[in-house]
Design a protein around this motif. Structure first.
Motif, short mmCIF file in Angstrom:
data_model
loop_
_atom_site.label_atom_id
_atom_site.label_comp_id
_atom_site.label_asym_id
_atom_site.label_seq_id
_atom_site.Cartn_x
_atom_site.Cartn_y
_atom_site.Cartn_z
N LEU A 75 0.85 -1.19 0.00
CA LEU A 75 0.00 0.00 0.00
C LEU A 75 0.88 1.24 0.00
N ASP A 76 0.49 2.25 -0.79
CA ASP A 76 1.28 3.48 -0.90
C ASP A 76 0.31 4.65 -1.03
N ASP A 77 0.40 5.61 -0.10
CA ASP A 77 -0.45 6.79 -0.16
C ASP A 77 0.30 8.02 -0.66
N GLY A 78 1.50 7.84 -1.18
CA GLY A 78 2.30 8.95 -1.66
C GLY A 78 3.26 9.47 -0.62
N THR A 79 3.00 9.17 0.65
CA THR A 79 3.87 9.59 1.74
C THR A 79 4.53 8.38 2.39
N THR A 80 3.74 7.35 2.63
CA THR A 80 4.22 6.16 3.31
C THR A 80 3.92 4.93 2.47
N LYS A 81 4.89 4.01 2.38
CA LYS A 81 4.68 2.74 1.66
C LYS A 81 4.80 1.61 2.68
N ILE A 82 3.83 0.70 2.66
CA ILE A 82 3.81 -0.44 3.57
C ILE A 82 3.72 -1.72 2.75
N ALA A 83 4.56 -2.70 3.09
CA ALA A 83 4.50 -4.01 2.44
C ALA A 83 4.29 -5.08 3.50
N SER A 84 3.41 -6.02 3.22
CA SER A 84 3.12 -7.11 4.14
C SER A 84 3.18 -8.42 3.37
N ARG A 85 3.71 -9.47 4.01
CA ARG A 85 3.77 -10.77 3.35
C ARG A 85 3.21 -11.82 4.28
N ARG A 86 2.76 -12.92 3.69
CA ARG A 86 2.21 -14.01 4.47
C ARG A 86 2.48 -15.31 3.76
N LEU A 87 2.96 -16.27 4.51
CA LEU A 87 3.13 -17.63 4.00
C LEU A 87 2.04 -18.48 4.60
#
Length: 88
Positions: A75-87
């Motif tokens: 997810l990216d709002d132009g200010t902060t980018k967040i990445a999440s992963r799941r196995l």
């Protein structure tokens, strides 16, 4: 696929989702743009036996009972980018 190869593939898939997130044109300076990307991939090993990491022992997996999936969301709002992963 070995466990380290699976982790490398997951990292590449997450980065690919972040880079290939859909964008609709160049944003105007006063408008905020929200971008999202997702990826799901079957990472069940095709060849057995394989070494199982952890436990300070060389254990061998002889097969898979259920499919193994890697999923990620960026997810990216132009200010902060967040990445999440799941196995799973």
């Amino acid at each position: 696929m070995t466990t380290s190869a699976s982790k490398q593939f997951l990292l590449i898939a997450c980065l690919g989702a972040a880079v290939l997130a859909p964008v609709t044109g160049a944003p105007e300076p006063d408008k905020r743009v929200f971008r999202a990307g997702a990826q799901a991939q079957d990472i069940t090993p095709k060849k057995f036996p394989i070494s199982v990491n952890g436990g300070m022992q060389d254990r061998q997996a002889k097969g898979a009972h259920d499919p193994l999936h890697a999923r990620c969301l960026v997810l990216d709002d132009g200010t902060t980018k967040i990445a999440s992963r799941r196995l799973r």
